[in-house]
Design a protein around this motif. Sequence first.
Motif, short mmCIF file in Angstrom:
data_model
loop_
_atom_site.label_atom_id
_atom_site.label_comp_id
_atom_site.label_asym_id
_atom_site.label_seq_id
_atom_site.Cartn_x
_atom_site.Cartn_y
_atom_site.Cartn_z
N GLN A 1 47.01 65.38 50.04
CA GLN A 1 47.13 65.64 51.47
C GLN A 1 47.90 64.50 52.15
N PRO A 2 48.90 64.82 52.97
CA PRO A 2 49.62 63.77 53.70
C PRO A 2 48.69 62.88 54.53
N LEU A 3 47.61 63.44 55.08
CA LEU A 3 46.67 62.61 55.85
C LEU A 3 46.12 61.48 55.00
N GLN A 4 45.89 61.77 53.72
CA GLN A 4 45.38 60.74 52.80
C GLN A 4 46.48 59.72 52.48
N CYS A 5 47.72 60.18 52.46
CA CYS A 5 48.83 59.24 52.16
C CYS A 5 48.88 58.13 53.20
N VAL A 6 48.56 58.46 54.44
CA VAL A 6 48.55 57.44 55.50
C VAL A 6 47.48 56.39 55.18
N VAL A 7 46.27 56.88 54.86
CA VAL A 7 45.15 55.98 54.55
C VAL A 7 45.50 55.11 53.34
N LEU A 8 46.05 55.75 52.32
CA LEU A 8 46.29 55.06 51.06
C LEU A 8 47.46 54.07 51.15
N SER A 9 48.45 54.44 51.95
CA SER A 9 49.59 53.55 52.11
C SER A 9 49.15 52.24 52.78
N GLN A 10 48.29 52.37 53.77
CA GLN A 10 47.79 51.14 54.44
C GLN A 10 46.85 50.38 53.50
N ARG B 1 46.72 46.22 51.43
CA ARG B 1 45.59 45.26 51.31
C ARG B 1 45.16 45.05 49.87
N LEU B 2 45.77 45.80 48.94
CA LEU B 2 45.24 45.84 47.56
C LEU B 2 45.14 44.46 46.90
N ASN B 3 46.20 43.67 47.00
CA ASN B 3 46.17 42.36 46.31
C ASN B 3 45.03 41.50 46.82
N ASP B 4 44.84 41.54 48.13
CA ASP B 4 43.77 40.77 48.75
C ASP B 4 42.39 41.27 48.26
N THR B 5 42.26 42.59 48.19
CA THR B 5 41.01 43.20 47.71
C THR B 5 40.70 42.73 46.29
N ILE B 6 41.72 42.80 45.44
CA ILE B 6 41.52 42.45 44.02
C ILE B 6 41.19 40.95 43.89
N HIS C 1 31.87 43.78 45.70
CA HIS C 1 33.03 44.17 46.51
C HIS C 1 33.55 43.05 47.41
N GLN C 2 34.70 43.32 47.97
CA GLN C 2 35.48 42.30 48.69
C GLN C 2 34.85 41.82 49.99
N PHE C 3 33.83 42.53 50.49
CA PHE C 3 33.25 42.12 51.77
C PHE C 3 31.97 41.30 51.59
N LEU C 4 31.57 41.05 50.35
CA LEU C 4 30.35 40.27 50.14
C LEU C 4 30.60 38.80 50.46
N ARG C 5 29.56 38.17 51.00
CA ARG C 5 29.65 36.73 51.29
C ARG C 5 29.09 35.95 50.10
#
Length: 368
Positions: free
Chosen positions: A230-239, A243-248, A346-350
Amino acid sequence: MKVEYNYLPKEFEDCEAIIEEWRKLINTTDFTLGAYVEAFEEKFRKAIGADYCIAVNCGTDALILSLKGMGIGVGDEVITVANTFYASVGAIVAVGATPVLVDCDDRFQIDATKIEAVLSSQTKAIMPVHWAGASPDMEPIIEICKRHELLMIEDACMGIGASVDGQSPGTFGNINAFSMHPLKSLNAMGDGGMVASSDTKFVEWMRKYRNHGMVDRDHIEFWGINMRMQPLQCVVLSQGLDRLNDTIEKRNKNAKILDEGLGDLKQVSLPRRLPKNIETFALYMGLFEERDKLIQYLNEKGIEAKIHYPLALHQQKAAKEKCIFDPETLEKSTLQANKLITLPVHQFLREEQLNYTVNTIREFYGKN
Ligand SMILES: Cc1ncc(COP(=O)(O)O)c(C=O)c1O
């Protein structure tokens, strides 16, 4: 203290940029394939270093499309590992082929040394899984494929953002599948998947199969189905991809705190990390003595630990009629199902939440 497993509320806390882009998309009414899908395919392709990418509805579709693209079907056997998610085996069954299960190794990855023992005249392909976002030993698997003229399809569903000595999962095999399920390393708001390949002869057929086999609005070349992203998902996934490198990076930092805090406990067995590889930590897994008591203890203390999964695939009722396996050869997958715990990483844990997890486990084993 609470240590949440689900990070999606934080991941999507601020969706203003997504909504703004959705408004533009809505104005175009470009809701099936089109510019947004093509742009995301291209961005993803560059990010992983593949030659061609085809965006589909989910990782399971990506696996099915990959298998179909290779012409795998009734009468063919595909070798994969017994400790994976249902979809790896489900996709093989969905195309009419027979899954052949081999054991995992101490890193929870398919044991390449066990593959040749299960080859038969029907074997058509090997499906290594980048389980938990770590990677199997790819070199010997590539060698086996070459030696026996087999195709390789990587289940890289958990591997977006990982690397094997500098190379992305999903770029080793002939056709490879990724998932963007909400709890992978790149998250859709729903489902998303991608197929990557370097082989034009597979790619053109798969592009058409994804879209009913259509060559234009009024003509089909063959019978396909609808597997479109779905193109709607492409917007979410593109953004999300931005952030992917930071997440990893953050997940790896968190995993290190857990590794260092738990590594000396004799009741805990963590998978060996390969210094040349980067993992996504889609799952942070270890084997723990007294697993069931420990997980209850952790949950009571607010740590949302989970089990992925309490049954290995050969232990599922559905495996008996559809899969080829010898349970005596699947010792490690069985052991894993009995002892495995997945910890939040996950990436949001302190840091204090990770230290709390470590200290709670140490306290359980009487090792402060
Ligand atoms: C190893 C593996 N293969 C396949 C899939 C299927 O992906 P999806 O849920 O996007 O269909 C998943 C995830 O769910 C997975 O973890």
